[in-house]
Design an enzyme around this catalytic site. Structure first.
Site, PDB file in Angstrom:
ATOM      1  N   GLN A 178       0.785  -1.169  -0.040  1.00  0.00           N
ATOM      2  CA  GLN A 178       0.065   0.167   0.234  1.00  0.00           C
ATOM      3  C   GLN A 178       0.720   1.129  -0.212  1.00  0.00           C
ATOM      4  O   GLN A 178       1.685   1.513   0.965  1.00  0.00           O
ATOM      5  CB  GLN A 178      -1.066   0.043   1.123  1.00  0.00           C
ATOM      6  CG  GLN A 178      -1.629   1.207   1.576  1.00  0.00           C
ATOM      7  CD  GLN A 178      -2.286   1.323   2.869  1.00  0.00           C
ATOM      8  OE1 GLN A 178      -1.733   1.575   3.830  1.00  0.00           O
ATOM      9  NE2 GLN A 178      -3.562   0.542   2.855  1.00  0.00           N
ATOM     10  N   GLY A 179       0.769   1.956  -1.090  1.00  0.00           N
ATOM     11  CA  GLY A 179       1.518   3.400  -1.181  1.00  0.00           C
ATOM     12  C   GLY A 179       0.596   4.497  -0.812  1.00  0.00           C
ATOM     13  O   GLY A 179       0.383   5.106  -1.578  1.00  0.00           O
ATOM     14  N   SER A 219       1.243   6.352   2.992  1.00  0.00           N
ATOM     15  CA  SER A 219       1.899   7.291   4.013  1.00  0.00           C
ATOM     16  C   SER A 219       3.201   7.871   3.069  1.00  0.00           C
ATOM     17  O   SER A 219       3.814   7.131   2.644  1.00  0.00           O
ATOM     18  CB  SER A 219       2.420   6.405   5.135  1.00  0.00           C
ATOM     19  OG  SER A 219       1.166   6.274   5.833  1.00  0.00           O
ATOM     20  N   SER A 264       4.400  -1.603   4.445  1.00  0.00           N
ATOM     21  CA  SER A 264       4.567  -3.019   4.590  1.00  0.00           C
ATOM     22  C   SER A 264       4.517  -3.820   3.362  1.00  0.00           C
ATOM     23  O   SER A 264       3.954  -3.530   2.406  1.00  0.00           O
ATOM     24  CB  SER A 264       3.107  -3.456   5.437  1.00  0.00           C
ATOM     25  OG  SER A 264       2.942  -2.847   6.531  1.00  0.00           O
ATOM     26  N   GLU A 310     -10.057  -2.027   5.160  1.00  0.00           N
ATOM     27  CA  GLU A 310      -8.954  -2.424   5.875  1.00  0.00           C
ATOM     28  C   GLU A 310      -8.903  -2.388   7.470  1.00  0.00           C
ATOM     29  O   GLU A 310      -8.290  -3.221   8.153  1.00  0.00           O
ATOM     30  CB  GLU A 310      -7.700  -1.332   5.483  1.00  0.00           C
ATOM     31  CG  GLU A 310      -6.363  -1.422   6.120  1.00  0.00           C
ATOM     32  CD  GLU A 310      -5.446  -0.656   5.887  1.00  0.00           C
ATOM     33  OE1 GLU A 310      -4.090  -0.958   6.035  1.00  0.00           O
ATOM     34  OE2 GLU A 310      -5.844   0.509   5.465  1.00  0.00           O
ATOM     35  N   SER A 349      -4.155   7.162  12.823  1.00  0.00           N
ATOM     36  CA  SER A 349      -4.045   7.128  14.135  1.00  0.00           C
ATOM     37  C   SER A 349      -5.196   7.133  14.927  1.00  0.00           C
ATOM     38  O   SER A 349      -6.401   7.553  14.408  1.00  0.00           O
ATOM     39  CB  SER A 349      -3.299   8.268  14.742  1.00  0.00           C
ATOM     40  OG  SER A 349      -3.984   9.482  14.654  1.00  0.00           O
TER      41      SER A 349
END
Length: 382
Positions: A126-127, A129, A161, A244, A366
């Site tokens: 997953q691109g 952040s 990840s 997700e 967050s």
């Protein structure tokens, strides 16, 4: 509510537990450790599930599933996470990349990408952040500019990840400016072997292979790399994050470890401080709360309703559970007088759970961001 989810789900749960017992070593603590054998175990087990149609049973048959209910897919999710995720990195493709391509992809994109996910043959990363755009994702700077019939991408992603082993990246980039910051963002499906893609691993408490930086230097992709509408990526991402955030059944591992504590300690359980046993019982109740919140989101998604605030409420509850249960379990494990193999394995599992719990309130947005999403929805409903 019948938390067994019915007889079909119960049979599937039993089959999955049997397969884990037969094919996953008792000491397995995840695919991304310092031991290469753990990654190989996960890759083999993932292929085994795929061969039996158990990797993504709720998918349509044309894409590699068998039209099972979302509740049977939920059982797979729970049993895999409780067993330290022996599917390895596949949960990303199965839980949200695949469903998002089903909802927003062209026929060609669905035909190209969904069968390999269902067969356990491809790893996605997953691109999202970036160094200056984490929880504030709309601040991202990675840009894709038009180039003939395609795009050229330049930028940097971080905390990615599985990037070191992934074949494809689900990438969010800016393709235009103007209006709100959320406007002009586009999802691109980028092959990780494209010229100009560089991956640099980041060592962490989570072990090798897990976190990485990704640099994109004038990476060219075709027009068919765009998922959905160019400039409409923010709406796609909001759905992605909802899938997700409920896709990892953290409560299942918490409950498995909490339930294991009394039999591991045996007669020493009654000697634990009453306050500690009370906190243990409270954590079990919080497991049930998180499970019910997850089931609410899953039921809404099954009806075609994807509401970020519902996923946010679940995410707040389950990540707090992850961290609070880890602290309780660490205290219990420290007071376990046993020196046998069962006690040693219990302590290793608890320590691994504690390490992963540190990142849970930051990953996928967050806790503060989740509270903002929930508060905005509540205020809008007044």
């Amino acid at each position: 509510m019948d938390l067994s989810l019915g007889p079909d789900a119960a049979r599937l749960r039993g089959e999955l537990r049997r397969l884990v017992a037969e094919h996953v070593p008792a000491g397995f603590l995840g695919a991304f450790t310092d031991d290469p054998a753990d990654l190989e175990t996960a890759q083999k087990f993932c292929r085994l599930l795929a061969e039996r149609g158990l990797l993504c049973p709720a998918w349509p048959r044309e894409y590699g599933g068998w039209d099972a209910s979302v509740w049977e897919q939920t059982v797979v999710r729970e049993e895999m996470w409780a067993a330290h995720e022996p599917r390895g990195a596949q949960y990303m493709g199965v839980n949200w990349v695949g469903p998002t391509i089903m909802r927003h992809g062209t026929a060609a994109q669905r035909a190209r990408h969904l069968p390999p996910i269902a067969h356990g043959e491809v790893v996605w990363c997953q691109g999202f952040s970036e160094p200056d755009a984490g929880s504030d994702l709309a601040a991202l700077r990675t840009a894709a500019r038009p180039d003939g019939d395609g795009w050229r991408i330049t930028g940097q992603k971080v905390w990615t990840s599985y990037a070191v082993m992934a074949q494809w990246c689900f990438l969010l980039a800016r393709t235009s400016r103007g209006g709100r910051r959320q406007d002009g963002l586009t999802v691109l499906l980028v092959p990780m072997d494209a010229p100009g893609v560089e991956v640099r691993p980041i060592r962490s408490l989570l072990g090798p292979h897990h976190l990485n930086e990704v640099f994109l230097d004038d990476v060219r992709v075709g027009a068919d790399a765009v998922l959905g509408e160019a400039g409409g990526g923010w709406g796609v991402v909001q759905e992605v994050l909802s899938f997700e955030r409920v896709g990892i059944a953290r409560y299942a591992r918490c409950e498995r470890l909490l339930q294991a504590a009394p039999p591991v300690l045996g007669g020493a359980w009654d000697d634990l401080p009453a306050d500690l046993r009370g906190r243990w019982a409270r954590m079990l109740a919080h497991c049930r709360r998180a499970r019910l919140l997850a089931y609410r989101v899953i039921a809404l998604q099954a009806e075609g309703r994807v509401r970020p605030q519902d996923a946010a409420a679940y995410r707040i509850a389950v990540t707090r559970l992850d961290q609070e249960s880890a602290e309780v379990l660490m205290e219990i494990a420290a007071l376990d007088p046993g020196g046998g193999e069962e006690s040693r394995l219990f302590r290793r599992r608890v320590e691994e759970h504690w390490r992963y719990s540190h990142a849970s309130t930051v990953a996928s947005g967050s806790t503060d961001v989740q509270r903002i999403l929930l508060a905005r929805a509540l205020l809008a409903a007044r």
